[in-house]
Design a protein around this motif. Structure first.
Motif, short mmCIF file in Angstrom:
data_model
loop_
_atom_site.label_atom_id
_atom_site.label_comp_id
_atom_site.label_asym_id
_atom_site.label_seq_id
_atom_site.Cartn_x
_atom_site.Cartn_y
_atom_site.Cartn_z
N ARG A 125 1.02 -1.27 0.11
CA ARG A 125 0.04 -0.06 0.06
C ARG A 125 1.02 1.26 -0.11
O ARG A 125 0.36 2.36 -0.69
N LEU A 126 1.77 1.33 0.76
CA LEU A 126 2.72 2.45 0.85
C LEU A 126 3.53 2.91 -0.37
O LEU A 126 3.59 3.99 -0.82
N ILE A 127 3.94 1.70 -1.05
CA ILE A 127 4.66 2.08 -2.33
C ILE A 127 3.65 2.50 -3.41
O ILE A 127 3.91 3.60 -4.18
N GLU A 128 2.32 1.89 -3.42
CA GLU A 128 1.35 2.27 -4.26
C GLU A 128 0.87 3.78 -3.95
O GLU A 128 0.49 4.49 -4.95
N ALA A 129 1.00 4.24 -2.69
CA ALA A 129 0.57 5.60 -2.49
C ALA A 129 1.50 6.50 -2.72
O ALA A 129 1.24 7.87 -2.89
N SER A 130 2.67 6.39 -2.81
CA SER A 130 4.01 7.24 -3.11
C SER A 130 5.00 6.67 -4.16
O SER A 130 6.20 6.59 -4.03
N PRO A 131 4.50 6.17 -5.58
CA PRO A 131 5.34 5.32 -6.59
C PRO A 131 6.35 6.50 -7.02
O PRO A 131 7.37 6.07 -7.48
N GLU A 132 6.42 7.85 -6.70
CA GLU A 132 7.17 8.80 -7.26
C GLU A 132 8.51 8.97 -6.24
O GLU A 132 9.30 9.62 -6.53
N ASP A 133 8.41 8.25 -5.22
CA ASP A 133 9.57 8.38 -3.97
C ASP A 133 10.38 7.20 -4.02
O ASP A 133 10.13 6.26 -3.36
N PRO A 134 11.69 7.34 -4.25
CA PRO A 134 12.54 6.14 -4.43
C PRO A 134 12.83 5.73 -2.86
O PRO A 134 12.94 4.56 -2.79
N GLU A 135 12.82 6.58 -2.09
CA GLU A 135 13.12 6.34 -0.71
C GLU A 135 12.19 5.53 -0.05
O GLU A 135 12.49 4.41 0.78
N VAL A 136 10.91 5.95 -0.28
CA VAL A 136 9.71 4.84 0.16
C VAL A 136 9.91 3.65 -0.38
O VAL A 136 9.47 2.73 0.15
N PHE A 137 9.89 3.50 -1.61
CA PHE A 137 10.11 2.40 -2.42
C PHE A 137 11.13 1.33 -1.77
O PHE A 137 10.85 0.36 -1.32
N HIS A 138 12.45 2.07 -1.77
CA HIS A 138 13.45 1.17 -1.07
C HIS A 138 13.41 0.62 0.40
O HIS A 138 13.71 -0.48 0.68
N GLU A 139 12.56 1.63 1.18
CA GLU A 139 12.59 1.03 2.48
C GLU A 139 11.33 0.16 2.55
O GLU A 139 11.38 -0.84 3.27
N GLN A 140 10.41 0.25 1.74
CA GLN A 140 9.34 -0.76 1.86
C GLN A 140 9.48 -2.08 0.99
O GLN A 140 9.17 -3.08 1.56
N ASN A 141 10.54 -2.08 0.13
CA ASN A 141 11.10 -3.16 -0.64
C ASN A 141 11.80 -3.82 0.19
O ASN A 141 11.53 -5.16 0.38
N ARG A 142 12.70 -3.22 1.19
CA ARG A 142 13.34 -3.98 2.32
C ARG A 142 12.71 -4.57 3.07
O ARG A 142 12.77 -5.50 3.50
N THR A 143 11.72 -3.82 3.59
CA THR A 143 10.64 -4.31 4.70
C THR A 143 10.02 -5.77 4.15
O THR A 143 9.67 -6.59 4.91
N PHE A 144 9.60 -5.36 2.75
CA PHE A 144 8.68 -6.39 2.56
C PHE A 144 9.70 -8.02 2.39
O PHE A 144 9.48 -9.03 2.71
N HIS A 145 11.05 -7.72 1.80
CA HIS A 145 11.82 -8.75 1.75
C HIS A 145 12.17 -9.59 3.03
O HIS A 145 12.39 -10.67 3.35
N SER A 146 12.50 -8.36 3.94
CA SER A 146 13.16 -8.91 5.41
C SER A 146 12.02 -9.67 5.94
O SER A 146 12.37 -10.49 6.68
N THR A 147 10.89 -9.14 6.07
CA THR A 147 9.52 -9.61 6.78
C THR A 147 9.42 -11.09 6.11
O THR A 147 9.08 -12.04 7.10
N LEU A 148 9.40 -11.26 5.03
CA LEU A 148 9.11 -12.42 4.33
C LEU A 148 10.10 -13.59 4.84
O LEU A 148 9.87 -14.69 5.24
#
Lengths: 248, 248
Positions: A138-161
């Motif tokens: 949801r957070l990536i979809e809400a701010s697709p123009e923000d690389p920092e949001v993507f990198h942080e949420q991407n990292r959280t996605f993979h580390s949580t998994l």
């Protein structure tokens, strides 16, 4: 003495190595937290009944392996640090530099591991962890123009998994791959369209996890990895061929 | 200076670390073989224009990372060793001891990696390598009562398959898992019936590889790993729960 120390197939360990292992085992078994003060060099000389040079060598070995730090000056001395999973990244980057590995080799290993992680996670993930994954999408979809949001949420996605898979060894491996990859590719950003595409792939994986469908989660992750690799090879060929260099 | 050294996200490296990295890069780029003699401490002090303590610290760091050995005495000095893939096993065993991992955790990681190796190998293995695999199966079947034959041929089977996958990172990971597992379980032997069962499973994997069928090779290897694990859990429960201990 430890199991490893008595394993007959290895060379005879030096006394300093035996002491280093005993100290490491003591820290683990006593559950000493980082920052805990260890006995002084003088006290160790007495309790192990060995010379100062041997104790210094043992402490030095533990320091180079990130088990302890040695505080300098009067009132200083050995303090627990505990090695961390990401420490393996340093050792890995060194070996990979000597093996002439490229970032592409690192990404290929990730491509092999992540689907297995997704498969294991499907059997073991908690509802709370699934919610965390959902939130990153949801957070990536809400701010697709923000690389920092993507990198942080991407990292959280993979580390949580990864944590949800409850496989400590694979977690250590993936941590070390991430740290090697960051060292080589750090700072690269992509387009909002790209970030949204990744979020959609993550959502497909979450759907499979929610259904506790290991085969589907594995397959969705493999497609995500294959697609990412194809994109990367097309747009960032030079990045893929960058050599891995020891981070020291 | 290297890419990793200039990566802004890391702390400022010490001069000795910068020099250690430069020496490592020099060894790789010049292709220096193990045993090659490096410049003396005195020569390095001059060429790097730093003090003796800094050079000693750099050489010491390289020594603890197995990049060089330091020959003692007059006429001694730094000599190339080169870190080997199996060196990662030492770093891994240390982290796993601190993470309270057991042999079972190590075997689970292997169970996740080997099917991926089989899948990749199916696309990349040479006919000569398939012949090597076939030969290991024949040798086990010819002497099922000899644990040494089994262990050697089993090792050759898995290492040949691993090399055939042409994934340097996964190879390093599997090497490190094997060395950690050996350190914990070294010396366990099984029955001839068990060895024959393993050889039959290996034969199924070879058939899939010969057909260049990645999915079938992956599946056969997964079944082999699952079956081995089930046997192990039934017969050697205590072994599976043995903790990983740093091999120092």
């Amino acid at each position: 003495m430890t199991n490893a120390a008595t394993n007959g197939r290895r060379r005879n360990p030096k006394m300093s190595e035996v002491i280093a292992r005993e100290l490491a085992t003591h820290i683990v078994e006593a559950g000493l937290a980082p920052g805990s003060v260890l006995p002084t060099e003088r006290e160790m000389i007495e309790s192990f009944a060995v010379g100062r040079a041997t104790i210094r060598e043992a402490l030095r070995l533990l320091e180079t392996r990130n088990v302890i730090t040695i505080r300098p000056g009067p009132g200083g001395g050995p303090v627990v640090r505990r090695p961390r999973p990401c420490d393996l990244g340093e050792a890995l980057s060194l070996i990979l530099q000597f093996e002439d590995a490229s970032l592409d080799d690192v990404m290929e290993a990730r491509r092999a591991l992540e689907p297995m992680i997704a498969r294991l996670a499907a059997e073991r993930i908690s509802d709370a962890e699934i919610e965390v994954l959902d939130e990153t999408v949801r957070l990536i979809e809400a701010s697709p123009e923000d690389p920092e949001v993507f990198h942080e949420q991407n990292r959280t996605f993979h580390s949580t998994l990864c944590r949800a898979a409850h496989s400590v060894v694979l977690e250590v491996f993936l941590d070390s791959l991430a740290s090697v990859a960051d060292g080589v590719s750090g700072g690269v950003t992509y387009s909002p369209r790209r970030y949204l595409a990744a979020a959609r792939m993550h959502a497909t994986i979450v759907t499979a996890l929610r259904a506790r469908d290991g085969a589907a989660a594995e397959q969705a992750m493999r497609e995500h990895m294959d697609e990412t690799r194809a994109y990367w090879h097309k747009k960032y060929r030079d990045l893929a061929s960058r050599p891995v260099v020891w981070r020291g």
